[in-house]
Write an enzyme that holds these catalytic residues in place. Structure first.
Site, PDB file in Angstrom:
ATOM      1  N   GLU A  93     -30.937  69.397  58.035  1.00  0.00           N
ATOM      2  CA  GLU A  93     -30.848  70.792  58.457  1.00  0.00           C
ATOM      3  C   GLU A  93     -32.229  71.608  58.262  1.00  0.00           C
ATOM      4  O   GLU A  93     -33.034  71.210  57.265  1.00  0.00           O
ATOM      5  CB  GLU A  93     -29.790  71.547  57.589  1.00  0.00           C
ATOM      6  CG  GLU A  93     -28.317  71.019  57.898  1.00  0.00           C
ATOM      7  CD  GLU A  93     -27.435  71.869  57.199  1.00  0.00           C
ATOM      8  OE1 GLU A  93     -26.211  72.202  57.903  1.00  0.00           O
ATOM      9  OE2 GLU A  93     -27.532  72.266  56.064  1.00  0.00           O
ATOM     10  N   CYS A 106     -37.768  76.582  56.679  1.00  0.00           N
ATOM     11  CA  CYS A 106     -37.649  75.601  55.444  1.00  0.00           C
ATOM     12  C   CYS A 106     -37.411  74.299  55.954  1.00  0.00           C
ATOM     13  O   CYS A 106     -36.175  74.045  56.588  1.00  0.00           O
ATOM     14  CB  CYS A 106     -36.426  76.229  54.500  1.00  0.00           C
ATOM     15  SG  CYS A 106     -35.807  75.371  53.212  1.00  0.00           S
ATOM     16  N   CYS A 113     -31.120  62.742  48.132  1.00  0.00           N
ATOM     17  CA  CYS A 113     -32.127  62.966  47.219  1.00  0.00           C
ATOM     18  C   CYS A 113     -31.691  62.132  45.690  1.00  0.00           C
ATOM     19  O   CYS A 113     -30.617  62.401  45.357  1.00  0.00           O
ATOM     20  CB  CYS A 113     -32.504  64.264  47.008  1.00  0.00           C
ATOM     21  SG  CYS A 113     -33.842  64.515  45.691  1.00  0.00           S
ATOM     22  N   CYS A 117     -30.441  66.417  40.568  1.00  0.00           N
ATOM     23  CA  CYS A 117     -30.197  67.431  39.633  1.00  0.00           C
ATOM     24  C   CYS A 117     -28.935  67.862  39.723  1.00  0.00           C
ATOM     25  O   CYS A 117     -28.175  67.895  40.853  1.00  0.00           O
ATOM     26  CB  CYS A 117     -31.198  68.455  40.473  1.00  0.00           C
ATOM     27  SG  CYS A 117     -32.904  68.182  40.500  1.00  0.00           S
ATOM     28  N   CYS A 120     -27.316  70.774  42.234  1.00  0.00           N
ATOM     29  CA  CYS A 120     -27.898  70.868  43.811  1.00  0.00           C
ATOM     30  C   CYS A 120     -26.901  70.065  44.625  1.00  0.00           C
ATOM     31  O   CYS A 120     -26.540  68.816  44.389  1.00  0.00           O
ATOM     32  CB  CYS A 120     -29.363  70.138  44.111  1.00  0.00           C
ATOM     33  SG  CYS A 120     -29.695  69.935  45.590  1.00  0.00           S
ATOM     34  N   ASN A 292     -26.080  79.113  43.977  1.00  0.00           N
ATOM     35  CA  ASN A 292     -25.217  79.383  45.190  1.00  0.00           C
ATOM     36  C   ASN A 292     -24.139  78.405  44.841  1.00  0.00           C
ATOM     37  O   ASN A 292     -24.266  77.030  44.716  1.00  0.00           O
ATOM     38  CB  ASN A 292     -25.884  79.031  46.423  1.00  0.00           C
ATOM     39  CG  ASN A 292     -26.786  79.939  46.875  1.00  0.00           C
ATOM     40  OD1 ASN A 292     -26.354  81.248  46.845  1.00  0.00           O
ATOM     41  ND2 ASN A 292     -28.114  79.911  47.224  1.00  0.00           N
ATOM     42  N   CYS A 335     -29.839  78.378  49.745  1.00  0.00           N
ATOM     43  CA  CYS A 335     -30.560  77.159  48.847  1.00  0.00           C
ATOM     44  C   CYS A 335     -29.457  76.406  48.230  1.00  0.00           C
ATOM     45  O   CYS A 335     -28.465  76.894  47.746  1.00  0.00           O
ATOM     46  CB  CYS A 335     -31.370  77.601  47.549  1.00  0.00           C
ATOM     47  SG  CYS A 335     -32.613  78.756  47.986  1.00  0.00           S
TER      48      CYS A 335
END
Ligand code: SAH
Ligand code: SF4
Length: 351
Positions: A93, A106, A113, A117, A120, A292, A335
């Site tokens: 995205e 962005c 990934c 983290c 995330c 978020n 985010c």
């Protein structure tokens, strides 16, 4: 048989080197960049200032391949989100965020990934694919085309989508070279920000590319950062902040620190003071991002009042602080909410 190269993957130097290897003039690369990125012509037949023999050879060598746009969503707040097919059934995205006079894109650099983290959503899935330079450039070109229909254009680019840019440096910095080439798109390096979780030995690449540095700080000491961002066990805060100082010195630019506020974990006034002690010697601004929420993350978003207290304490101490507004929540574009159809978005995701 010669292999086809995707034109959008190549920097002008790489293209020039390909021509030079064939005994052709390097300046041909400049001409091609002008046609493709400036005039938006991809039909070699129409490239009238190229000799006929040179032109005839090109269709057998290059293809023009961008990630296919699968969908485009518009939020009530003007945010737009694009879903792109990057092959093998995977998607990424990109998000366009309007802000005053700016229109920031962005971009994503990877599917999944490996930095893991804890807070995330992208980090929940292991790295599935590193994008190519052309797939990054393709996100820009298609988002810009969509804006152009409304008389708008991209003014800023941030590498803050899915993936860790410094885990895919060849493609990321290749894409930056392509985007900033003056014969083509001629995007300003000062309008590009690369955000990293802190792969310290590669951070100089951001300085060398002449783009801006953002660092996901997200904790006020090593103990908490070890917990929320495992990469901290490899390169700790001292090493990370040294690299940030170095960047600020060499570039003459401020570093942006991103700081995600996690309820009861990173959001106390005391921690705001600790953050200030860490960064006060570095020319910087601090971007506070209230978490978020997404299911089974184990974290919660702090109350607005807590967010304000944290922010006010930093301001009182003299920090330059921005509270990042949550944009595009209705289209899951905030985010840490970006994902790919590949693993499916949980139905219960908070908006
Ligand atoms: N991998 C890079 C860039 C992508 S992440 C990096 O980590 O810097 C972009 C930003 O989103 C990071 O600062 C990260 O801390 C933040 N982020 C990730 N998940 C989030 C969430 N659920 N809520 C708020 N911010 C989040
Ligand atoms: Fe990767 Fe950045 Fe998410 Fe960490 S915050 S898992 S580095 S995308």
């Amino acid at each position: 048989m010669q292999e086809f190269r995707n034109f959008y993957d190549l920097t002008m130097d790489e293209l020039g080197a390909l021509f030079a290897a064939d005994g052709k003039e390097k300046f041909r690369a400049q001409q091609l960049f002008k046609w493709v990125y400036d005039k938006k012509v991809t039909d070699f037949e129409q490239m009238s200032n190229l000799s006929k023999t040179f032109r005839a050879d090109l269709p057998g060598r290059f293809i023009f391949e961008m990630p296919r746009k699968v969908s485009e969503l518009k939020s009530v707040d003007g945010t737009r989100k694009f879903l792109f097919d990057v092959g093998d059934g995977m998607t990424v995205e990109s998000v366009l965020i309007p802000n005053d006079e700016r229109m920031t894109l962005c971009v994503s650099s990877e599917v999944g990934c490996n930095m893991a983290c804890r807070f995330c959503f992208t980090g929940k899935q292991k790295l599935k694919k590193r994008l190519t330079a052309g797939q990054i450039v393709g996100q820009f070109i298609q988002a810009n085309e969509s804006l152009a229909k409304d008389g708008l254009r991209i003014t800023n680019i941030v590498f803050m989508g899915m993936g860790e840019p410094l885990d895919n440096p060849e493609a990321v910095f290749g894409a930056i070279e392509i985007l900033c080439n003056d014969f083509g798109i001629n995007f300003s390096r000062r309008k590009i920000t690369v955000s990293t979780s802190g792969i310290v030995p590669l951070m100089h690449m951001i300085t060398d590319a002449g783009v801006r540095l953002a660092v996901s700080l997200n904790a006020s000491n090593d103990e908490i950062r070890d917990f929320v961002m495992p990469i901290n066990k490899k390169w700790n805060l001292t090493e990370l902040l040294d690299a940030c100082s170095k960047h600020a010195k060499e570039s003459g630019d401020r570093v942006t620190f991103e700081y995600v506020l996690l309820k009861g974990v990173t959001d106390s006034v005391e921690q705001a003071r600790e953050v200030w002690k860490l960064v006060r010697h570095i020319p910087c601004k601090i971007n506070i991002i209230p978490f978020n929420e997404h299911p089974s993350s184990g974290f919660e978003r702090p109350a607005d009042e807590t967010v304000r207290r944290f922010q006010n304490e930093l301001i009182r101490l003299g920090a330059h602080v921005l509270l990042r507004k949550t944009m595009g929540r209705d289209i899951f574009a905030a985010c840490g909410q970006l994902t790919s159809v590949y693993e499916g978005r949980p139905e219960t995701m908070t908006v």
